[in-house]
Motif scaffolding. Structure first.
Motif, PDB file in Angstrom:
ATOM      1  N   ARG A   1       0.838  -1.212   0.000  1.00 41.57           N
ATOM      2  CA  ARG A   1       0.000   0.000   0.000  1.00 41.57           C
ATOM      3  C   ARG A   1       0.872   1.262   0.000  1.00 41.57           C
ATOM      4  NH1 ARG A   1      -2.843  -1.690   5.596  1.00 41.57           N
ATOM      5  NH2 ARG A   1      -2.467  -3.722   4.714  1.00 41.57           N
ATOM      6  N   PRO A   2       0.298   2.414  -0.291  1.00 47.40           N
ATOM      7  CA  PRO A   2       1.105   3.654  -0.341  1.00 47.40           C
ATOM      8  C   PRO A   2       1.723   3.981   1.024  1.00 47.40           C
ATOM      9  CG  PRO A   2      -1.090   3.991  -1.283  1.00 47.40           C
ATOM     10  CD  PRO A   2      -1.106   2.647  -0.643  1.00 47.40           C
ATOM     11  N   TYR A   3       2.798   4.731   0.996  1.00 50.76           N
ATOM     12  CA  TYR A   3       3.536   5.063   2.215  1.00 50.76           C
ATOM     13  C   TYR A   3       2.639   5.630   3.307  1.00 50.76           C
ATOM     14  CZ  TYR A   3       8.551   4.339   1.731  1.00 50.76           C
ATOM     15  OH  TYR A   3       9.786   3.784   1.673  1.00 50.76           O
ATOM     16  N   LEU A   4       1.751   6.535   2.921  1.00 49.35           N
ATOM     17  CA  LEU A   4       0.945   7.196   3.956  1.00 49.35           C
ATOM     18  C   LEU A   4       0.084   6.173   4.685  1.00 49.35           C
ATOM     19  CD1 LEU A   4      -0.106  10.416   2.037  1.00 49.35           C
ATOM     20  CD2 LEU A   4       1.805  10.081   3.615  1.00 49.35           C
ATOM     21  N   ASP A   5      -0.463   5.213   3.951  1.00 51.14           N
ATOM     22  CA  ASP A   5      -1.285   4.173   4.579  1.00 51.14           C
ATOM     23  C   ASP A   5      -0.424   3.278   5.475  1.00 51.14           C
ATOM     24  OD1 ASP A   5      -3.213   5.312   3.055  1.00 51.14           O
ATOM     25  OD2 ASP A   5      -3.469   3.632   1.683  1.00 51.14           O
TER      26      ASP A   5
ATOM     27  N   PRO B   1      11.617   7.178   0.237  1.00 47.60           N
ATOM     28  CA  PRO B   1      10.254   7.734   0.161  1.00 47.60           C
ATOM     29  C   PRO B   1      10.117   8.890  -0.822  1.00 47.60           C
ATOM     30  CG  PRO B   1      11.431   8.711   1.991  1.00 47.60           C
ATOM     31  CD  PRO B   1      12.403   7.744   1.339  1.00 47.60           C
ATOM     32  N   TYR B   2      11.163   9.108  -1.658  1.00 44.64           N
ATOM     33  CA  TYR B   2      11.271  10.389  -2.361  1.00 44.64           C
ATOM     34  C   TYR B   2      10.135  10.686  -3.330  1.00 44.64           C
ATOM     35  CZ  TYR B   2      15.847  10.001  -0.274  1.00 44.64           C
ATOM     36  OH  TYR B   2      16.859   9.860   0.639  1.00 44.64           O
ATOM     37  N   ASP B   3       9.404   9.639  -3.756  1.00 51.50           N
ATOM     38  CA  ASP B   3       8.285   9.896  -4.669  1.00 51.50           C
ATOM     39  C   ASP B   3       7.045  10.389  -3.937  1.00 51.50           C
ATOM     40  OD1 ASP B   3       9.766   9.174  -6.826  1.00 51.50           O
ATOM     41  OD2 ASP B   3       9.042   7.093  -6.886  1.00 51.50           O
ATOM     42  N   THR B   4       7.077  10.342  -2.620  1.00 52.12           N
ATOM     43  CA  THR B   4       5.934  10.811  -1.831  1.00 52.12           C
ATOM     44  C   THR B   4       6.253  12.199  -1.280  1.00 52.12           C
ATOM     45  OG1 THR B   4       5.495   8.519  -1.187  1.00 52.12           O
ATOM     46  CG2 THR B   4       4.394  10.230   0.109  1.00 52.12           C
ATOM     47  N   ASP B   5       5.287  13.084  -1.353  1.00 55.79           N
ATOM     48  CA  ASP B   5       5.502  14.459  -0.896  1.00 55.79           C
ATOM     49  C   ASP B   5       5.868  14.478   0.598  1.00 55.79           C
ATOM     50  OD1 ASP B   5       5.355  17.336  -1.224  1.00 55.79           O
ATOM     51  OD2 ASP B   5       3.599  17.188   0.084  1.00 55.79           O
ATOM     52  N   ALA B   6       6.963  15.138   0.924  1.00 52.23           N
ATOM     53  CA  ALA B   6       7.452  15.142   2.305  1.00 52.23           C
ATOM     54  C   ALA B   6       6.422  15.747   3.265  1.00 52.23           C
ATOM     55  CB  ALA B   6       8.775  15.907   2.386  1.00 52.23           C
ATOM     56  N   ALA B   7       5.692  16.762   2.796  1.00 50.23           N
ATOM     57  CA  ALA B   7       4.701  17.393   3.687  1.00 50.23           C
ATOM     58  C   ALA B   7       3.602  16.393   4.068  1.00 50.23           C
ATOM     59  CB  ALA B   7       4.096  18.613   3.002  1.00 50.23           C
ATOM     60  N   GLU B   8       3.255  15.517   3.139  1.00 53.48           N
ATOM     61  CA  GLU B   8       2.219  14.515   3.442  1.00 53.48           C
ATOM     62  C   GLU B   8       2.734  13.467   4.422  1.00 53.48           C
ATOM     63  OE1 GLU B   8       0.093  12.870   0.149  1.00 53.48           O
ATOM     64  OE2 GLU B   8       0.260  14.720  -0.995  1.00 53.48           O
ATOM     65  N   ILE B   9       3.990  13.082   4.255  1.00 53.86           N
ATOM     66  CA  ILE B   9       4.587  12.129   5.221  1.00 53.86           C
ATOM     67  C   ILE B   9       4.623  12.791   6.595  1.00 53.86           C
ATOM     68  CG2 ILE B   9       6.703  10.948   5.901  1.00 53.86           C
ATOM     69  CD1 ILE B   9       6.217   9.543   3.482  1.00 53.86           C
ATOM     70  N   ARG B  10       5.048  14.033   6.617  1.00 57.32           N
ATOM     71  CA  ARG B  10       5.138  14.752   7.893  1.00 57.32           C
ATOM     72  C   ARG B  10       3.765  14.823   8.567  1.00 57.32           C
ATOM     73  NH1 ARG B  10       9.123  17.885  10.763  1.00 57.32           N
ATOM     74  NH2 ARG B  10       8.075  18.185  12.736  1.00 57.32           N
ATOM     75  N   ALA B  11       2.741  15.077   7.778  1.00 61.69           N
ATOM     76  CA  ALA B  11       1.386  15.172   8.338  1.00 61.69           C
ATOM     77  C   ALA B  11       0.942  13.824   8.914  1.00 61.69           C
ATOM     78  CB  ALA B  11       0.411  15.648   7.261  1.00 61.69           C
ATOM     79  N   ALA B  12       1.266  12.723   8.213  1.00 56.20           N
ATOM     80  CA  ALA B  12       0.883  11.398   8.722  1.00 56.20           C
ATOM     81  C   ALA B  12       1.656  11.061   9.995  1.00 56.20           C
ATOM     82  CB  ALA B  12       1.125  10.332   7.651  1.00 56.20           C
ATOM     83  N   LEU B  13       2.928  11.453  10.035  1.00 54.20           N
ATOM     84  CA  LEU B  13       3.714  11.226  11.262  1.00 54.20           C
ATOM     85  C   LEU B  13       3.126  12.034  12.416  1.00 54.20           C
ATOM     86  CD1 LEU B  13       7.323  11.386   9.745  1.00 54.20           C
ATOM     87  CD2 LEU B  13       6.143   9.332  10.554  1.00 54.20           C
ATOM     88  N   ASP B  14       2.780  13.282  12.144  1.00 51.84           N
ATOM     89  CA  ASP B  14       2.211  14.127  13.194  1.00 51.84           C
ATOM     90  C   ASP B  14       0.868  13.579  13.663  1.00 51.84           C
ATOM     91  OD1 ASP B  14       4.393  15.750  13.068  1.00 51.84           O
ATOM     92  OD2 ASP B  14       3.433  17.345  11.915  1.00 51.84           O
ATOM     93  N   ALA B  15       0.055  13.111  12.707  1.00 43.04           N
ATOM     94  CA  ALA B  15      -1.286  12.615  13.064  1.00 43.04           C
ATOM     95  C   ALA B  15      -1.195  11.370  13.940  1.00 43.04           C
ATOM     96  CB  ALA B  15      -2.080  12.313  11.797  1.00 43.04           C
ATOM     97  N   THR B  16      -0.194  10.524  13.681  1.00 43.32           N
ATOM     98  CA  THR B  16      -0.066   9.282  14.454  1.00 43.32           C
ATOM     99  C   THR B  16       0.828   9.448  15.679  1.00 43.32           C
ATOM    100  OG1 THR B  16       1.804   8.639  13.075  1.00 43.32           O
ATOM    101  CG2 THR B  16      -0.366   7.795  12.418  1.00 43.32           C
ATOM    102  N   GLY B  17       1.644  10.495  15.683  1.00 39.55           N
ATOM    103  CA  GLY B  17       2.592  10.684  16.787  1.00 39.55           C
ATOM    104  C   GLY B  17       3.807   9.775  16.687  1.00 39.55           C
ATOM    105  N   LEU B  18       3.993   9.111  15.540  1.00 36.58           N
ATOM    106  CA  LEU B  18       5.139   8.201  15.397  1.00 36.58           C
ATOM    107  C   LEU B  18       6.373   8.971  14.935  1.00 36.58           C
ATOM    108  CD1 LEU B  18       3.542   5.095  13.623  1.00 36.58           C
ATOM    109  CD2 LEU B  18       4.158   5.330  16.037  1.00 36.58           C
ATOM    110  N   PRO B  19       7.509   8.823  15.631  1.00 35.77           N
ATOM    111  CA  PRO B  19       8.745   9.397  15.100  1.00 35.77           C
ATOM    112  C   PRO B  19       9.242   8.592  13.903  1.00 35.77           C
ATOM    113  CG  PRO B  19       9.192   8.195  17.137  1.00 35.77           C
ATOM    114  CD  PRO B  19       7.701   8.141  16.919  1.00 35.77           C
ATOM    115  N   CYS B  20       9.961   9.247  13.002  1.00 33.56           N
ATOM    116  CA  CYS B  20      10.595   8.538  11.888  1.00 33.56           C
ATOM    117  C   CYS B  20      12.085   8.409  12.202  1.00 33.56           C
ATOM    118  CB  CYS B  20      10.397   9.297  10.580  1.00 33.56           C
ATOM    119  SG  CYS B  20      11.213   8.455   9.200  1.00 33.56           S
TER     120      CYS B  20
END
Ligand SMILES: O=C(O)C(=O)[C@H](O)CO
Ligand SMILES: [Mg+2]
Length: 252
Positions: free
Chosen positions: A14-18, A36-55
């Protein structure tokens, strides 16, 4: 012990955000990425923030994968490309708040490759700011011809670069295949280790079978005071949600 889901391998259907949301739902404490370079960094950041998971980290670009490249930083004559890949990874890592960048060596051998790797890593250390840098020995079965194969060689490179922000990615799967003796090696190298990954040996499945008895490794790392989440970086034929018995057992 805490655990990080390596989203290069886990839920790779599935896609990175999922994948970030799946890791959160499964109870992981962190995530780490490959490329992850094909995925927009802002979207990854938003998913990390929403879940509270550090990368915990991501890899430098491999180069021209159609030509079989697997990293550029130990390739004499490719310094410009290697440093562009380092810049790209550091920029992306800063945007998503990733803690580390794994600088991939590539297929090369000999003293010139060592010197090139050391010089490019020195460049990366100067540019990294708050981001940690990692190098990772890969086993010769999966990556024949890869420059960095053993923890011993990794230590020699780190000693040669001599910068506090460069550490070893100790992937138990690769080190077991190349050198074994994980208990002593983890103890001895602990001050140099920046991240630890896990998978079964030899099939690289979930860490619940094979040569390595992971409950022992977890207890050993716990006794050593290791606190960073361990990276679950395995390729299991089952859907990821069906492979997580080891995680429940480690939590029990
Ligand atoms: O293959 C591995 O073990 C890794 O951790 C890296 O992502 C390099 O492929
Ligand atoms: Mg690894």
């Amino acid at each position: 012990m805490k655990f990080s889901a390596n989203l290069g391998f886990l839920w790779s259907d599935r896609p990175y955000l999922d994948r970030i949301h799946a890791a959160h739902k499964a109870g992981f404490d962190a995530v780490e990425l490959h490329w992850p370079y094909d995925t927009d960094a802002a979207e990854i950041r938003a998913a990390l923030d929403a879940t509270g998971l550090p990368c915990l980290g991501l890899n430098t670009d491999r180069g021209d994968t159609d030509r079989g490249e697997n990293g550029l930083s130990a390739l004499p004559g490719r310094e410009e490309d290697a440093r562009a890949a380092i810049d790209q990874a550091l920029y992306y890592a800063a945007r998503i708040g990733a803690r580390n960048v794994h600088v991939m060596a590539g297929f090369a051998e000999g003293p010139d490759a060592h010197e090139t790797f050391v010089a490019n890593l020195g460049y990366a250390c100067s540019k990294a700011g708050e981001t940690g840098l990692l190098i990772e020995p890969l086993n010769r079965y999966d990556a024949p011809g890869y420059f960095l194969n053993t923890a011993t060689q990794g230590k020699a490179v780190i000693d040669a670069v001599a910068r506090p922000n460069l550490k070893l990615m100790f992937d138990c799967y690769h080190i077991q295949l190349m050198q074994g003796d994980l208990t002593h090696r983890l103890t001895d190298l602990l001050p140099l280790i920046g991240h630890i990954q896990i998978a079964a040996v030899p099939d690289r499945g979930a860490p619940d079978h094979g040569e390595i008895h992971y409950p022992h490794i977890f207890a050993h790392l716990d006794a050593l005071g290791w606190q960073t989440p361990l990276g679950a970086e395995y390729k299991d034929p089952r859907p990821t949600d069906d492979t997580l018995g080891w995680l429940a057992a480690a939590r029990a």
